[in-house]
Motif scaffolding. Structure first.
Motif, mmCIF file in Angstrom:
data_model
loop_
_atom_site.group_PDB
_atom_site.id
_atom_site.type_symbol
_atom_site.label_atom_id
_atom_site.label_comp_id
_atom_site.label_asym_id
_atom_site.label_seq_id
_atom_site.Cartn_x
_atom_site.Cartn_y
_atom_site.Cartn_z
ATOM 1 N N ASP A 51 9.432 15.017 -8.491
ATOM 2 C CA ASP A 51 9.203 15.432 -9.870
ATOM 3 C C ASP A 51 10.497 15.491 -10.690
ATOM 4 O OD1 ASP A 51 6.526 15.662 -9.293
ATOM 5 O OD2 ASP A 51 6.644 17.815 -8.828
ATOM 6 N N ASN A 52 11.633 15.598 -9.994
ATOM 7 C CA ASN A 52 12.893 15.745 -10.727
ATOM 8 C C ASN A 52 13.615 14.423 -10.941
ATOM 9 O OD1 ASN A 52 13.546 15.287 -8.065
ATOM 10 N ND2 ASN A 52 15.285 16.726 -8.038
ATOM 11 N N LEU A 53 12.947 13.277 -10.714
ATOM 12 C CA LEU A 53 13.603 11.983 -10.878
ATOM 13 C C LEU A 53 14.144 11.807 -12.293
ATOM 14 C CD1 LEU A 53 14.332 9.171 -9.741
ATOM 15 C CD2 LEU A 53 12.101 8.376 -10.571
ATOM 16 N N LEU A 54 13.365 12.177 -13.295
ATOM 17 C CA LEU A 54 13.800 11.985 -14.677
ATOM 18 C C LEU A 54 15.029 12.817 -14.996
ATOM 19 C CD1 LEU A 54 10.368 11.910 -16.566
ATOM 20 C CD2 LEU A 54 11.599 10.059 -15.406
ATOM 21 N N VAL A 55 15.101 14.000 -14.389
ATOM 22 C CA VAL A 55 16.284 14.849 -14.585
ATOM 23 C C VAL A 55 17.490 14.229 -13.896
ATOM 24 C CG1 VAL A 55 17.298 17.110 -14.124
ATOM 25 C CG2 VAL A 55 14.903 16.933 -14.844
ATOM 26 N N GLN A 56 17.294 13.746 -12.661
ATOM 27 C CA GLN A 56 18.391 13.133 -11.916
ATOM 28 C C GLN A 56 18.959 11.915 -12.630
ATOM 29 O OE1 GLN A 56 16.459 12.371 -8.158
ATOM 30 N NE2 GLN A 56 17.210 14.270 -7.249
ATOM 31 N N LEU A 57 18.110 11.177 -13.299
ATOM 32 C CA LEU A 57 18.550 9.977 -14.005
ATOM 33 C C LEU A 57 18.996 10.256 -15.433
ATOM 34 C CD1 LEU A 57 15.854 7.399 -12.793
ATOM 35 C CD2 LEU A 57 18.108 7.882 -11.837
ATOM 36 N N GLN A 58 19.008 11.518 -15.835
ATOM 37 C CA GLN A 58 19.468 11.971 -17.154
ATOM 38 C C GLN A 58 18.643 11.365 -18.283
ATOM 39 O OE1 GLN A 58 23.801 12.139 -17.702
ATOM 40 N NE2 GLN A 58 24.036 11.539 -15.555
ATOM 41 N N LEU A 59 17.340 11.405 -18.124
ATOM 42 C CA LEU A 59 16.449 10.853 -19.146
ATOM 43 C C LEU A 59 15.959 11.901 -20.138
ATOM 44 C CD1 LEU A 59 14.227 8.398 -17.044
ATOM 45 C CD2 LEU A 59 16.545 8.117 -17.927
ATOM 46 N N LEU A 60 16.361 13.150 -19.928
ATOM 47 C CA LEU A 60 15.928 14.232 -20.807
ATOM 48 C C LEU A 60 17.119 14.874 -21.512
ATOM 49 C CD1 LEU A 60 13.356 15.923 -18.409
ATOM 50 C CD2 LEU A 60 12.820 14.578 -20.445
ATOM 51 N N MET A 61 16.915 15.226 -22.782
ATOM 52 C CA MET A 61 17.932 15.928 -23.549
ATOM 53 C C MET A 61 17.806 17.431 -23.285
ATOM 54 S SD MET A 61 17.736 13.723 -27.094
ATOM 55 C CE MET A 61 19.280 14.410 -27.708
ATOM 56 N N PRO A 62 18.812 18.230 -23.655
ATOM 57 C CA PRO A 62 18.711 19.683 -23.458
ATOM 58 C C PRO A 62 17.483 20.294 -24.121
ATOM 59 C CG PRO A 62 20.968 19.080 -23.976
ATOM 60 C CD PRO A 62 20.152 17.840 -24.142
ATOM 61 N N SER A 63 17.004 19.665 -25.199
ATOM 62 C CA SER A 63 15.814 20.160 -25.899
ATOM 63 C C SER A 63 14.526 19.875 -25.141
ATOM 64 C CB SER A 63 15.728 19.507 -27.283
ATOM 65 O OG SER A 63 15.573 18.096 -27.150
ATOM 66 N N GLY A 64 14.620 19.039 -24.081
ATOM 67 C CA GLY A 64 13.431 18.634 -23.348
ATOM 68 C C GLY A 64 12.835 17.337 -23.829
ATOM 69 N N GLU A 65 13.375 16.788 -24.915
ATOM 70 C CA GLU A 65 12.888 15.513 -25.435
ATOM 71 C C GLU A 65 13.435 14.355 -24.598
ATOM 72 O OE1 GLU A 65 12.595 15.661 -30.146
ATOM 73 O OE2 GLU A 65 14.533 16.416 -29.433
ATOM 74 N N TYR A 66 12.706 13.250 -24.616
ATOM 75 C CA TYR A 66 13.208 12.042 -23.976
ATOM 76 C C TYR A 66 14.336 11.450 -24.826
ATOM 77 C CZ TYR A 66 9.170 11.911 -20.837
ATOM 78 O OH TYR A 66 8.232 12.203 -19.885
ATOM 79 N N ASN A 67 15.369 10.928 -24.149
ATOM 80 C CA ASN A 67 16.462 10.286 -24.866
ATOM 81 C C ASN A 67 16.272 8.772 -24.900
ATOM 82 O OD1 ASN A 67 17.230 9.374 -22.289
ATOM 83 N ND2 ASN A 67 18.650 11.084 -22.002
ATOM 84 N N TYR A 68 17.251 8.070 -25.467
ATOM 85 C CA TYR A 68 17.107 6.627 -25.666
ATOM 86 C C TYR A 68 17.164 5.868 -24.340
ATOM 87 C CZ TYR A 68 16.852 2.587 -28.706
ATOM 88 O OH TYR A 68 16.429 1.469 -29.372
ATOM 89 N N LEU A 69 17.886 6.417 -23.371
ATOM 90 C CA LEU A 69 17.886 5.821 -22.037
ATOM 91 C C LEU A 69 16.477 5.824 -21.463
ATOM 92 C CD1 LEU A 69 19.365 4.669 -19.562
ATOM 93 C CD2 LEU A 69 19.794 7.042 -18.843
ATOM 94 N N ALA A 70 15.775 6.930 -21.623
ATOM 95 C CA ALA A 70 14.386 7.021 -21.169
ATOM 96 C C ALA A 70 13.533 5.968 -21.861
ATOM 97 C CB ALA A 70 13.844 8.423 -21.428
ATOM 98 N N TYR A 71 13.760 5.793 -23.158
ATOM 99 C CA TYR A 71 12.988 4.804 -23.909
ATOM 100 C C TYR A 71 13.188 3.399 -23.344
ATOM 101 C CZ TYR A 71 11.431 1.961 -27.873
ATOM 102 O OH TYR A 71 10.812 1.034 -28.670
ATOM 103 N N LEU A 72 14.438 3.034 -23.045
ATOM 104 C CA LEU A 72 14.726 1.708 -22.504
ATOM 105 C C LEU A 72 14.038 1.480 -21.162
ATOM 106 C CD1 LEU A 72 18.552 1.328 -23.253
ATOM 107 C CD2 LEU A 72 16.665 0.223 -24.453
#
Length: 319
Positions: A43-64
């Motif tokens: 469940d923490n894969l997205l966190v490990q890959l830094q796909l989330l911002m401190p606000s909890g929103e997805y960042n542009y890396l996540a979008y790509l």
């Protein structure tokens, strides 16, 4: 990380601190690729890959990396050596950048003609574009492109060359010599990490040095905002004798076709296997040639500084 360091980090525009234009994202393709590589996807894969911002929103890396990535990466093929007669166009969009990478590799390789020379005792093959170099350059264009400002890589095929362009140019304070020696200041380190995890990119800046095993530096063109690579096409004539009527040398053959076997070299040069083995031993001792990898899956590396004329004289002597 200290608060001041965090403040500095988020003051710089990067893929990880730029918010995704879409927040309803899925990552089915990416997670499946991680599973296939043997990773324990939790469940923490997205966190490990830094796909989330401190606000909890997805960042542009996540979008790509998401299945909803709608960036429009284009391939175009022209009927001449210029851009006036477009005969084919293909777009890669509405999918993860990882899927685009896989599809681009396969698509470009499907256009990569292999020329053959039929000899009395076998066949000698030569690719239109070296597939190892092509893969490295495609990867480089995808992972080092500066997506932060909306620029996208492009892939164009002409009758005499393949041109691959990416937006961003060289990072500040990185010189062309730094680039060619494998030193860089990557714009998208988190994106590179994912490509490396999944076996799509080499580590430690070895990709460009691998390309230079097969092509000279002048295939790279740098400008303030772009990096363009122009890969010249080989032709059937490259399998034959040069304009002087002399046979190609061991070094010349291995420069264009580093996967050739000893037997294939002997056939191409018209000399015995033992003669080729002696020549390879000599070149290896002089540091002009060495083997990378195993006998079955490896390839020959030709040093750019080697003197082809020396090898040509050697070939004349033993013919």
């Amino acid at each position: 990380m200290f608060e001041s360091e965090m403040s500095y980090f988020y003051s710089k525009l990067t893929l990880v601190n730029q918010v995704s234009p879409v927040q309803d994202l899925t990552f089915d393709y990416m997670t499946e690729q991680y599973r296939r590589k043997g990773y324990d996807v939790g469940d923490n894969l997205l966190v490990q890959l830094q796909l989330l911002m401190p606000s909890g929103e997805y960042n542009y890396l996540a979008y790509l990396l998401s299945d909803q990535n709608s960036l429009y990466i284009q391939y175009a093929r022209y009927a001449t050596d210029d851009v006036f007669d477009l005969v084919e166009r293909k777009a890669f969009t509405n999918q993860s950048l990882l899927k685009t990478a896989h599809e681009l590799y396969d698509f470009l390789q499907s256009h990569n003609t292999t020329y053959s020379r039929i000899l009395p005792t076998g066949r000698l093959d030569l690719e239109k574009v070296n597939s190892t170099a092509l893969r490295e350059i495609v990867t480089n264009a995808l992972v080092h492109n500066d997506y932060r400002k909306g620029g996208l890589p492009t892939f164009e095929e002409f009758t005499d060359r393949m041109e691959i362009s990416s937006y961003g140019g060289l990072p500040n304070d990185v010189t062309p010599d730094d680039f060619f020696n494998g030193y860089s200041l990557p714009v998208n380190p988190q994106l590179i990490r994912v490509f490396r995890d999944l076996g799509l990119a080499e580590s430690l800046g070895t990709g460009i040095r691998r390309v230079l095993h097969f092509y000279p530096r002048d295939i790279f063109l740098f400008s303030s905002n772009f990096l363009r690579v122009s890969l010249p096409f080989s032709s059937p004539e490259d399998l034959r004798k040069d304009g002087s009527g002399k046979p190609k040398t061991v070094l010349e053959l291995l420069k264009s076709s580093p996967n050739l076997t000893i037997k294939e070299l002997s056939l191409a040069l018209g000399v015995s296997v033992s003669t080729v083995n002696r020549e390879i031993a000599r070149l290896s001792a002089e540091g002009a040639l060495f083997r990378i990898g195993s006998k079955k899956t490896g390839y020959w590396n030709v040093e750019d500084s080697c003197d082809y004329s020396v090898a040509a004289e050697t070939v004349k002597e033993y013919r």
